[in-house]
Write a protein that holds these residues in place. Sequence first.
Motif, PDB file in Angstrom:
ATOM      1  N   ALA A   1      38.205  39.888  31.115  1.00  0.00           N
ATOM      2  CA  ALA A   1      39.352  39.918  32.020  1.00  0.00           C
ATOM      3  C   ALA A   1      39.548  38.538  32.634  1.00  0.00           C
ATOM      4  O   ALA A   1      38.594  37.909  33.067  1.00  0.00           O
ATOM      5  N   LYS A   2      40.800  38.076  32.644  1.00  0.00           N
ATOM      6  CA  LYS A   2      41.161  36.811  33.285  1.00  0.00           C
ATOM      7  C   LYS A   2      42.329  37.074  34.237  1.00  0.00           C
ATOM      8  O   LYS A   2      43.266  37.784  33.887  1.00  0.00           O
ATOM      9  N   ALA A   3      42.261  36.496  35.417  1.00  0.00           N
ATOM     10  CA  ALA A   3      43.319  36.699  36.404  1.00  0.00           C
ATOM     11  C   ALA A   3      44.683  36.346  35.836  1.00  0.00           C
ATOM     12  O   ALA A   3      45.688  36.984  36.149  1.00  0.00           O
ATOM     13  N   SER A   4      44.734  35.349  34.966  1.00  0.00           N
ATOM     14  CA  SER A   4      46.002  34.898  34.392  1.00  0.00           C
ATOM     15  C   SER A   4      46.654  35.948  33.495  1.00  0.00           C
ATOM     16  O   SER A   4      47.838  35.852  33.181  1.00  0.00           O
ATOM     17  N   ASP A   5      45.906  36.974  33.095  1.00  0.00           N
ATOM     18  CA  ASP A   5      46.482  38.035  32.250  1.00  0.00           C
ATOM     19  C   ASP A   5      47.644  38.743  32.948  1.00  0.00           C
ATOM     20  O   ASP A   5      48.530  39.284  32.280  1.00  0.00           O
ATOM     21  N   PHE A   6      47.643  38.768  34.281  1.00  0.00           N
ATOM     22  CA  PHE A   6      48.696  39.476  35.024  1.00  0.00           C
ATOM     23  C   PHE A   6      49.926  38.619  35.280  1.00  0.00           C
ATOM     24  O   PHE A   6      50.921  39.100  35.805  1.00  0.00           O
ATOM     25  N   GLU A   7      49.873  37.363  34.918  1.00  0.00           N
ATOM     26  CA  GLU A   7      51.012  36.473  35.141  1.00  0.00           C
ATOM     27  C   GLU A   7      52.018  36.616  34.002  1.00  0.00           C
ATOM     28  O   GLU A   7      51.737  37.231  32.983  1.00  0.00           O
TER      29      GLU A   7
ATOM     30  N   LYS B   1      40.678  39.205  41.238  1.00  0.00           N
ATOM     31  CA  LYS B   1      39.313  38.783  40.937  1.00  0.00           C
ATOM     32  C   LYS B   1      38.860  39.545  39.700  1.00  0.00           C
ATOM     33  O   LYS B   1      39.319  40.668  39.450  1.00  0.00           O
ATOM     34  N   THR B   2      37.985  38.913  38.938  1.00  0.00           N
ATOM     35  CA  THR B   2      37.518  39.545  37.718  1.00  0.00           C
ATOM     36  C   THR B   2      35.996  39.484  37.637  1.00  0.00           C
ATOM     37  O   THR B   2      35.362  38.602  38.211  1.00  0.00           O
ATOM     38  N   LYS B   3      35.461  40.434  36.922  1.00  0.00           N
ATOM     39  CA  LYS B   3      34.029  40.440  36.610  1.00  0.00           C
ATOM     40  C   LYS B   3      33.886  41.118  35.257  1.00  0.00           C
ATOM     41  O   LYS B   3      34.148  42.313  35.127  1.00  0.00           O
TER      42      LYS B   3
ATOM     43  N   TYR C   1      39.980  43.237  39.720  1.00  0.00           N
ATOM     44  CA  TYR C   1      40.049  43.793  41.063  1.00  0.00           C
ATOM     45  C   TYR C   1      41.231  43.117  41.741  1.00  0.00           C
ATOM     46  O   TYR C   1      41.215  41.913  41.961  1.00  0.00           O
ATOM     47  N   ILE C   2      42.252  43.904  42.065  1.00  0.00           N
ATOM     48  CA  ILE C   2      43.482  43.351  42.629  1.00  0.00           C
ATOM     49  C   ILE C   2      43.663  43.879  44.046  1.00  0.00           C
ATOM     50  O   ILE C   2      43.600  45.087  44.271  1.00  0.00           O
ATOM     51  N   THR C   3      43.897  42.944  44.977  1.00  0.00           N
ATOM     52  CA  THR C   3      44.192  43.331  46.350  1.00  0.00           C
ATOM     53  C   THR C   3      45.426  42.567  46.809  1.00  0.00           C
ATOM     54  O   THR C   3      45.726  41.488  46.305  1.00  0.00           O
ATOM     55  N   ALA C   4      46.128  43.162  47.765  1.00  0.00           N
ATOM     56  CA  ALA C   4      47.312  42.525  48.355  1.00  0.00           C
ATOM     57  C   ALA C   4      47.533  43.149  49.725  1.00  0.00           C
ATOM     58  O   ALA C   4      46.852  44.115  50.103  1.00  0.00           O
ATOM     59  N   ASP C   5      48.488  42.593  50.458  1.00  0.00           N
ATOM     60  CA  ASP C   5      48.827  43.129  51.774  1.00  0.00           C
ATOM     61  C   ASP C   5      49.226  44.593  51.671  1.00  0.00           C
ATOM     62  O   ASP C   5      49.474  45.110  50.581  1.00  0.00           O
ATOM     63  N   ASP C   6      49.326  45.238  52.816  1.00  0.00           N
ATOM     64  CA  ASP C   6      49.681  46.658  52.936  1.00  0.00           C
ATOM     65  C   ASP C   6      48.619  47.577  52.347  1.00  0.00           C
ATOM     66  O   ASP C   6      48.904  48.696  51.921  1.00  0.00           O
TER      67      ASP C   6
END
Length: 141
Positions: free
Chosen positions: A34-40, A99-101, A106-111
């Motif tokens: 998993a790479k964070a850039s995958d969601f871009e 974040k990835t492991k 693992y995705i977090t955001a406001d609200d």
Amino acid sequence: MKKRLGLLFLSISLIFLFVACSEESPTNEPAYIAKASDFEDSGFTSRSNQLIVVIGNELMISAYYGHSKEKSSIDKILELENVKSGVRFEKLYQNVQVKTKGDVYYITADDGVSLEFKKIGERIIVDEEGMEYYTQEYSKE
């Protein structure tokens, strides 16, 4: 004669032991990283047309809420947002962190948004509820 047979048996046993120990042990490395850039860029879309994508510092969730039998992690967010059945929902959540492991995102955001996905294919992830999401883009890294 018994000593020779015992010595032969011991020698063969040691050979098998050395061969077994010298073979590469299977690693616990995941098949897909998993790479964070995958969601871009294009993000991921489920079979229910639920889209999740990272745009800069924002997490965009776009979904049609239909109270289907098959629930997703995004459906749970829609329920928390009190989205009515049959309504298209689209919202940008601020301060996204991905974040990835290994093969997990693992995705977090406001609200209070907190999501977890596992990468199970080159362009396929699955959420905690078992819903699969696909991307049109291959990872650039």
